[in-house]
Write an enzyme that holds these catalytic residues in place. Structure first.
Site, PDB file in Angstrom:
ATOM      1  CE  LYS A 194     -45.654 -59.882  -8.313  1.00 13.33           C
ATOM      2  NZ  LYS A 194     -45.792 -59.734  -6.859  1.00 13.33           N
ATOM      3  CE  LYS A 243     -46.338 -63.808  -8.593  1.00 14.44           C
ATOM      4  NZ  LYS A 243     -46.411 -63.182  -7.303  1.00 14.44           N
TER       5      LYS A 243
END
Ligand code: PBG
Length: 339
Positions: free
Chosen positions: A207, A260
């Protein structure tokens, strides 16, 4: 004209689908849902057209809308009724995600994934309690502020409590998003100790510290009140580090590996797909949704086509699952197309 290779032969209408390499189905999609304990009515999220924060009394109705569009999985995010420095409402038995999970799993067939993080629950908006202790004596004497950051290991204890409370409420899967070192192992251990060894973990394994989360932070009321998240989320320029991050989560027992954001990080999605055999998820984040909507509102691009192309591209890069605010819309299009 003699031309042996004419790729256009396979681009004629009746053959195109037969030779298509990538297909997108509603079954690939997960719809994020925001449940807000501070409101009695639905509140539109301005920067995410078509999305709302829903009160607890509406969470089942909201999930039924998603199911009606043909999307079978939801990701629940919560806005708690109050916040404090440690984010204690995140693991409260009567917390917003716990209540919503109970209601939704009792009333519907939806597959319920819960967000396991603290940023919506702490009053400073960071993804865990702050490590005051890290301000060294030398800094204090020099009267110089060292930036506060999140106390990794204290956060792990909170994440364990959150994950167990979600599993107790009936969550089908938990998804830790805080980028704390060791979070997957800690949560796996806690779930197993409490008898939830059947509950899988979808880890936000890679992320990035991204500007594309802006609209989400409005939606979930989780913007940091000072500083940013670069002390725990990844530097956008790093790709090899993503592989290390993902490998650590695999060792700790992650079941699904998430990258992400999605669109600006498709090389990472492709890399994780190639290097690991676990299912790969990609999170098509709030900013990716907002920018397509904003351009479409201006008439600069076609919303439906741009959304569809985004999701097909994320699949082509290697994602098996896609978290996206386009889930309902694209699923509806897909169902219409397949008649
Ligand atoms: C919080 C969290 C964030 C998102 C999902 N979980 C934001 C952040 O890290 O600040 C972003 C999702 C989106 O932008 O759609 N840990």
């Amino acid at each position: 004209m003699e031309l042996t290779n004419r790729p256009r032969r396979l681009r004629q209408d009746r053959i195109r689908d037969l030779v298509g390499e990538t297909s997108l189905s509603p079954a690939d999609l997960i719809a994020p849902i925001f449940v807000d304990a501070t409101t009695d009515e639905r509140i539109a999220i301005e920067s995410m057209p078509g999305h709302e924060r829903v009160p607890l009394t509406e969470c089942v109705a909201r999930v039924e809308e998603v199911l009606a569009a043909g999307v079978e999985a939801v990701m629940l995010f919560g806005v708690p009724r109050s916040k404090d420095p440690d984010g204690t409402r995140a693991w409260a038995d009567d917390g917003v995600v716990q209540e919503a999970t109970r209601q939704v799993t009792e009333a519907t067939e939806a597959y319920v994934i819960t967000d396991v993080c603290l940023c919506e629950y702490t009053d400073h908006g960071h993804c865990g309690p702050l490590e005051e202790g890290l301000r060294g004596e030398a800094d204090r004497q020099r009267d110089r502020e060292t930036p506060l950051t999140v106390d990794n290991d204290a956060t792990l204890e909170s994440l364990e409590k959150i994950a167990v409370s979600h599993a107790e409420a009936g969550a089908d899967m938990v998804a830790p998003s805080g980028m704390m070192d060791g979070m997957v192992g800690a949560i796996r251990g806690a779930l197993d100790r409490e008898g939830y060894e059947h509950v899988p973990i979808m880890s936000y394994a890679a992320k990035y510290e991204s500007a594309f989360y802006g609209p989400f932070r409005d939606a979930a009321d989780g913007a940091p009140t000072f500083g940013d998240r670069r002390h725990y989320q990844m530097d956008p320029g790093n790709a090899r580090e993503a592989r290390r991050e993902v490998a650590l989560d695999v060792e700790q027992g992650a079941d699904v590996l998430m990258v992400k954001p999605a669109l600006a990080y498709l090389d990472i999605v492709a890399d994780v797909r190639r290097e690991f055999d676990h299912p790969v998820a990609a999170y098509n984040v709030s900013g990716e949704y907002a920018m397509i909507h904003a351009a479409a509102e201006k008439g600069w691009l076609d919303l439906e086509e741009a959304a569809f192309e985004s999701l097909v591209s994320i699949k082509r890069a290697g994602a098996d699952l896609i978290l996206t605010y386009f889930a309902e819309g694209v699923a509806t299009t897909l169902n219409d197309r397949s008649g």
